[in-house]
Design a protein around this motif. Structure first.
Motif, PDB file in Angstrom:
ATOM      1  N   THR A  10      75.796  44.120   8.800  1.00 29.43           N
ATOM      2  CA  THR A  10      75.580  43.557  10.136  1.00 29.43           C
ATOM      3  C   THR A  10      74.525  44.337  10.903  1.00 29.43           C
ATOM      4  O   THR A  10      73.740  43.758  11.660  1.00 29.43           O
ATOM      5  N   ARG A  11      74.469  45.639  10.695  1.00 28.21           N
ATOM      6  CA  ARG A  11      73.434  46.434  11.343  1.00 28.21           C
ATOM      7  C   ARG A  11      72.054  46.034  10.818  1.00 28.21           C
ATOM      8  O   ARG A  11      71.100  45.882  11.582  1.00 28.21           O
ATOM      9  N   SER A  12      71.944  45.820   9.508  1.00 28.82           N
ATOM     10  CA  SER A  12      70.668  45.411   8.922  1.00 28.82           C
ATOM     11  C   SER A  12      70.272  44.012   9.382  1.00 28.82           C
ATOM     12  O   SER A  12      69.088  43.727   9.590  1.00 28.82           O
ATOM     13  N   ALA A  13      71.254  43.132   9.550  1.00 29.70           N
ATOM     14  CA  ALA A  13      70.960  41.768   9.998  1.00 29.70           C
ATOM     15  C   ALA A  13      70.360  41.777  11.394  1.00 29.70           C
ATOM     16  O   ALA A  13      69.467  40.974  11.714  1.00 29.70           O
ATOM     17  N   ASP A  14      70.805  42.673  12.247  1.00 28.93           N
ATOM     18  CA  ASP A  14      70.326  42.726  13.631  1.00 28.93           C
ATOM     19  C   ASP A  14      68.905  43.248  13.753  1.00 28.93           C
ATOM     20  O   ASP A  14      68.217  42.941  14.725  1.00 28.93           O
ATOM     21  N   VAL A  15      68.450  44.038  12.777  1.00 32.86           N
ATOM     22  CA  VAL A  15      67.101  44.616  12.888  1.00 32.86           C
ATOM     23  C   VAL A  15      66.084  43.845  12.061  1.00 32.86           C
ATOM     24  O   VAL A  15      64.935  44.258  11.943  1.00 32.86           O
ATOM     25  N   ARG A  16      66.486  42.715  11.539  1.00 28.39           N
ATOM     26  CA  ARG A  16      65.539  41.893  10.761  1.00 28.39           C
ATOM     27  C   ARG A  16      64.358  41.524  11.645  1.00 28.39           C
ATOM     28  O   ARG A  16      64.516  41.072  12.784  1.00 28.39           O
ATOM     29  N   ASP A  17      63.148  41.684  11.120  1.00 24.45           N
ATOM     30  CA  ASP A  17      61.949  41.447  11.919  1.00 24.45           C
ATOM     31  C   ASP A  17      61.214  40.174  11.536  1.00 24.45           C
ATOM     32  O   ASP A  17      60.082  39.931  11.941  1.00 24.45           O
ATOM     33  N   GLY A  18      61.860  39.325  10.747  1.00 27.17           N
ATOM     34  CA  GLY A  18      61.234  38.074  10.343  1.00 27.17           C
ATOM     35  C   GLY A  18      60.615  38.131   8.964  1.00 27.17           C
ATOM     36  O   GLY A  18      60.400  37.106   8.337  1.00 27.17           O
ATOM     37  N   VAL A  19      60.326  39.335   8.490  1.00 26.75           N
ATOM     38  CA  VAL A  19      59.748  39.475   7.150  1.00 26.75           C
ATOM     39  C   VAL A  19      60.570  40.419   6.286  1.00 26.75           C
ATOM     40  O   VAL A  19      60.422  40.435   5.066  1.00 26.75           O
ATOM     41  N   GLY A  20      61.439  41.202   6.912  1.00 26.90           N
ATOM     42  CA  GLY A  20      62.259  42.140   6.161  1.00 26.90           C
ATOM     43  C   GLY A  20      63.433  41.455   5.477  1.00 26.90           C
ATOM     44  O   GLY A  20      63.665  40.264   5.666  1.00 26.90           O
ATOM     45  N   PRO A  21      64.192  42.190   4.694  1.00 27.55           N
ATOM     46  CA  PRO A  21      65.282  41.596   3.915  1.00 27.55           C
ATOM     47  C   PRO A  21      66.518  41.253   4.731  1.00 27.55           C
ATOM     48  O   PRO A  21      67.391  40.543   4.260  1.00 27.55           O
ATOM     49  N   GLY A  22      66.658  41.777   5.952  1.00 29.34           N
ATOM     50  CA  GLY A  22      67.858  41.501   6.735  1.00 29.34           C
ATOM     51  C   GLY A  22      69.090  42.135   6.116  1.00 29.34           C
ATOM     52  O   GLY A  22      69.029  43.236   5.559  1.00 29.34           O
ATOM     53  N   ALA A  23      70.226  41.421   6.189  1.00 30.28           N
ATOM     54  CA  ALA A  23      71.496  41.979   5.744  1.00 30.28           C
ATOM     55  C   ALA A  23      71.503  42.346   4.272  1.00 30.28           C
ATOM     56  O   ALA A  23      72.238  43.244   3.853  1.00 30.28           O
ATOM     57  N   ILE A  24      70.690  41.660   3.472  1.00 26.97           N
ATOM     58  CA  ILE A  24      70.700  41.937   2.033  1.00 26.97           C
ATOM     59  C   ILE A  24      70.213  43.348   1.730  1.00 26.97           C
ATOM     60  O   ILE A  24      70.402  43.862   0.616  1.00 26.97           O
ATOM     61  N   ALA A  25      69.605  44.014   2.712  1.00 25.38           N
ATOM     62  CA  ALA A  25      69.183  45.404   2.516  1.00 25.38           C
ATOM     63  C   ALA A  25      70.379  46.308   2.247  1.00 25.38           C
ATOM     64  O   ALA A  25      70.229  47.386   1.665  1.00 25.38           O
ATOM     65  N   ALA A  26      71.580  45.863   2.636  1.00 24.98           N
ATOM     66  CA  ALA A  26      72.781  46.660   2.427  1.00 24.98           C
ATOM     67  C   ALA A  26      73.413  46.418   1.058  1.00 24.98           C
ATOM     68  O   ALA A  26      74.425  47.047   0.717  1.00 24.98           O
ATOM     69  N   LEU A  27      72.816  45.547   0.256  1.00 28.21           N
ATOM     70  CA  LEU A  27      73.397  45.207  -1.046  1.00 28.21           C
ATOM     71  C   LEU A  27      73.384  46.398  -1.991  1.00 28.21           C
ATOM     72  O   LEU A  27      72.363  47.064  -2.165  1.00 28.21           O
TER      73      LEU A  27
END
Length: 323
Positions: free
Chosen positions: A228-245
């Motif tokens: 959820t922290r990664s999802a909030d900092v998604r900048d439109g080109v980054g991986p978003g929540a999947i960065a926590a995988l």
């Protein structure tokens, strides 16, 4: 509408709670704590009557038309499928009053479902808290900082936003046409998370773990916080929540995924829990595609993972045992 209760601060509203379920009783309590007066509540079941006594002490338990007649703000906290017929039924009897706030708490609907009330002179708003409710006082603290989706005509949106802020929530405006997708996202995340935990707990029990919840709690808490922290900092080109995988898919470990599928298929054959390998397979496919799109794995690893998962689907269906 009845006269405001004595001692109420200027600008406060007389609130009527239609449906003293887990959501209605808690929100009624929160509005009361913010200075509004709860002038009536409707509750038919034993649980609802008990919630009125516990969370809304001193508030009369009334028939729905009587609640609406007394209230300046009618809080409709009823099941989704009951909302439309209820609003229409009240309109048919002329219950809605000019200037009265008609607010529902359904995530699925915007304000179109309140059109019969609007035609009767009421002001329509949809306010949905993005949290699960136990229907107890424990929920009150959780309202602090909770996001509420607010939908309504532009001129009255500030009213809904102000009510949310008063009870400690954070309002976000959701367009009428987006309410269905908004609610589907919440249901997919929260409800299916519960199913996922149930499936994982069943597999752990079968593996001999006596307290699966204790094993899962720190693992899932950390994964959820990170995602959820990664999802909030998604900048439109980054991986978003999947960065926590983490785990075998994120590493391209095809052999480990195949072993998981073998063991989960054996669990399904022994227990009838065919939903477990099915869920694993579908979620692993999603993880593979998102890991590839975010450059966590390359094309070769992704194809190998998808081939293994596609093969598992055919074999699990062929040997499926009816629960």
């Amino acid at each position: 509408m009845s006269d405001p209760e004595a001692g109420r601060r200027p600008g406060r509203l007389g609130v009527g709670v239609v449906g003293a379920g887990r959501v209605g009783a808690v929100l009624g309590n929160a509005l009361r704590a913010a200075g509004h007066a709860v002038v009536g509540a409707s509750g038919i079941s034993e649980d609802s009557r008990e919630r009125i006594e516990t969370l809304l002490p001193g508030v009369p338990n009334l028939e729905v038309p009587d609640v609406v007649e007394r209230a300046e703000l009618v809080l409709l906290a009823v099941p989704d499928d009951a909302l439309g017929p209820l609003v229409s039924g009240l309109a048919d009897t002329g219950a809605w009053q000019p200037g009265q706030l008609a607010i529902h708490t359904s995530g699925r609907f915007g304000t179109a479902v309140l059109e019969p009330a609007r035609l009767g002179g009421a002001i329509p708003l949809a306010i949905h808290p993005a949290m699960t409710f136990s229907g107890t006082s424990l929920d009150l603290a959780r309202l602090e900082g909770c996001t509420f989706a607010v939908t309504g005509p532009a001129p009255v949106l500030p009213i809904g936003q102000a009510l949310v802020v008063e009870i400690g929530g954070e309002p976000v405006v959701v367009d009428e046409e987006s309410r269905g997708l908004y609610h589907a996202a919440l249901a997919h995340g929260a409800n299916h998370l519960v199913v996922l935990v149930a499936q994982a707990a069943q597999a752990l029990e079968a593996a001999g773990i006596a307290s699966p919840g204790r094993v899962l709690a720190p693992l899932l808490d950390a994964a959820l916080e990170s995602a959820t922290r990664s999802a909030d900092v998604r900048d439109g080109v980054g991986p978003g929540a999947i960065a926590a995988l983490t785990g075998p898919v994120s590493r391209g470990d095809v052999g480990t995924v195949r072993r998981h599928l073998t063991d989960l298929s054996a669990l399904a054959a022994a227990s009838g829990a065919t939903d477990v390998p099915d869920s694993y397979t579908e979620l692993a496919r999603g993880a593979t595609r998102r890991a590839l799109a975010s450059h966590r794995i390359d094309d070769t690893a992704a194809q190998a993972l998808l081939d293994a998962l596609d093969g598992a689907t055919g074999s699990s269906r062929a040997g499926r045992k009816t629960p």
